[in-house]
Motif scaffolding. Structure first.
Motif, PDB file in Angstrom:
ATOM      1  N   ARG A 145      -4.061  -0.977   6.478  1.00  0.00           N
ATOM      2  CA  ARG A 145      -3.861  -1.282   5.060  1.00  0.00           C
ATOM      3  C   ARG A 145      -2.621  -2.160   4.863  1.00  0.00           C
ATOM      4  O   ARG A 145      -2.609  -3.074   4.028  1.00  0.00           O
ATOM      5  N   GLY A 198       2.561   4.340  12.948  1.00  0.00           N
ATOM      6  CA  GLY A 198       1.756   5.259  12.154  1.00  0.00           C
ATOM      7  C   GLY A 198       0.325   5.298  12.636  1.00  0.00           C
ATOM      8  O   GLY A 198      -0.005   4.777  13.703  1.00  0.00           O
ATOM      9  N   GLN A 199      -0.503   5.895  11.818  1.00  0.00           N
ATOM     10  CA  GLN A 199      -1.920   5.972  12.130  1.00  0.00           C
ATOM     11  C   GLN A 199      -2.545   4.579  11.981  1.00  0.00           C
ATOM     12  O   GLN A 199      -2.217   3.848  11.035  1.00  0.00           O
ATOM     13  N   GLU A 258      -3.837   3.637   8.482  1.00  0.00           N
ATOM     14  CA  GLU A 258      -2.763   3.400   7.507  1.00  0.00           C
ATOM     15  C   GLU A 258      -2.127   2.030   7.753  1.00  0.00           C
ATOM     16  O   GLU A 258      -1.884   1.269   6.820  1.00  0.00           O
ATOM     17  N   LEU A 259      -1.857   1.733   9.015  1.00  0.00           N
ATOM     18  CA  LEU A 259      -1.263   0.439   9.344  1.00  0.00           C
ATOM     19  C   LEU A 259      -2.209  -0.702   9.001  1.00  0.00           C
ATOM     20  O   LEU A 259      -1.763  -1.773   8.575  1.00  0.00           O
ATOM     21  N   PRO A 285       0.821  -1.220   0.000  1.00  0.00           N
ATOM     22  CA  PRO A 285       0.000   0.000   0.000  1.00  0.00           C
ATOM     23  C   PRO A 285       0.849   1.262   0.000  1.00  0.00           C
ATOM     24  O   PRO A 285       1.957   1.289   0.535  1.00  0.00           O
ATOM     25  N   ASP A 286       0.314   2.283  -0.614  1.00  0.00           N
ATOM     26  CA  ASP A 286       0.986   3.569  -0.679  1.00  0.00           C
ATOM     27  C   ASP A 286       0.577   4.374   0.561  1.00  0.00           C
ATOM     28  O   ASP A 286      -0.285   5.242   0.492  1.00  0.00           O
ATOM     29  N   VAL A 287       1.188   4.022   1.690  1.00  0.00           N
ATOM     30  CA  VAL A 287       0.877   4.687   2.960  1.00  0.00           C
ATOM     31  C   VAL A 287       2.125   5.378   3.479  1.00  0.00           C
ATOM     32  O   VAL A 287       3.244   5.058   3.084  1.00  0.00           O
ATOM     33  N   ARG A 288       1.926   6.328   4.375  1.00  0.00           N
ATOM     34  CA  ARG A 288       3.042   7.018   5.019  1.00  0.00           C
ATOM     35  C   ARG A 288       3.100   6.533   6.461  1.00  0.00           C
ATOM     36  O   ARG A 288       2.106   6.572   7.176  1.00  0.00           O
ATOM     37  N   LEU A 289       4.271   6.057   6.848  1.00  0.00           N
ATOM     38  CA  LEU A 289       4.500   5.594   8.204  1.00  0.00           C
ATOM     39  C   LEU A 289       5.624   6.404   8.821  1.00  0.00           C
ATOM     40  O   LEU A 289       6.444   6.987   8.112  1.00  0.00           O
ATOM     41  N   GLY A 327       7.208   6.864   2.797  1.00  0.00           N
ATOM     42  CA  GLY A 327       6.246   6.112   2.000  1.00  0.00           C
ATOM     43  C   GLY A 327       6.652   4.647   1.994  1.00  0.00           C
ATOM     44  O   GLY A 327       7.793   4.330   1.637  1.00  0.00           O
TER      45      GLY A 327
END
Length: 186
Positions: free
Chosen positions: A137, A130-131, A134-135, A30-34, A43
């Protein structure tokens, strides 16, 4: 709401990826920000652009996470000392929390100090939080059981955003893990 109930609510819609009989799978990273242990945002897809080993952990774990962390530290040392394939030395290790409500960057730094782990992009190892959304995902993409951090898997995922992924037990001998890392993208 208590931590366990909150994590169960987040994870109630998660499904595991389809793994082939050879133990490999396509994982849509996934394209998430951690956030890393320093609070810097990254990213995840970009971090997985080359060979990567991903383990899931939480700082309050007293069962599988300490030996998994020791195994990853031994792998990092072996890769840095000269892995069997040139690409393996560039491999990045990522430890991703299964307890974002308890694992702040500060808690992760304390955990890393406890296990004498050198972290950072230059060190080739990040511990990420992270949030929760987001995690979630990330957990879904890797089929990580969610809801009770104590029930998390002790598997490592080896691959890259461009390749098939494989899994290995966290306590697989270091030499074998280094071979598997060396075969990523081969």
């Amino acid at each position: 709401m208590r931590r366990r109930e909150a994590l169960c609510a987040i994870g109630s819609v998660l499904a595991a990826p389809g793994w082939a009989q050879d133990g490999s799978a396509r994982v849509q990273v996934p394209d998430v920000r951690l956030q890393d242990q320093s609070g810097a945002a990254h990213g995840l897809r970009a971090l997985c652009g080359g060979p990567v080993v991903i383990g899931f952990f939480y700082t309050g774990c007293s069962t599988v996470c300490p030996p998994q962390t020791a195994a990853l530290r031994a792998l990092r040392e072996r890769l840095d000392a000269g892995a069997p394939k040139a690409g393996a030395a560039r491999a990045r290790l990522l430890s991703i929390t299964v307890d974002p409500l308890g694992d702040s960057p500060e808690a992760i730094r304390a955990y890393a100090r406890r296990f004498d782990v050198r972290l950072g992009l230059d060190a080739g190892w990040l511990m990420l939080t992270g949030q929760p959304a987001e995690l979630a995902r990330v957990w879904r993409a890797f089929g990580v059981p969610v809801g009770d951090p104590e029930a998390h898997s002790s598997l490592l995922w080896l691959g890259s955003a461009r390749d098939r992924w494989t899994r290995a037990a966290a306590l697989t001998p270091t030499a074998r893990l280094a071979e598997l890392v060396g075969s990523i993208g081969a």
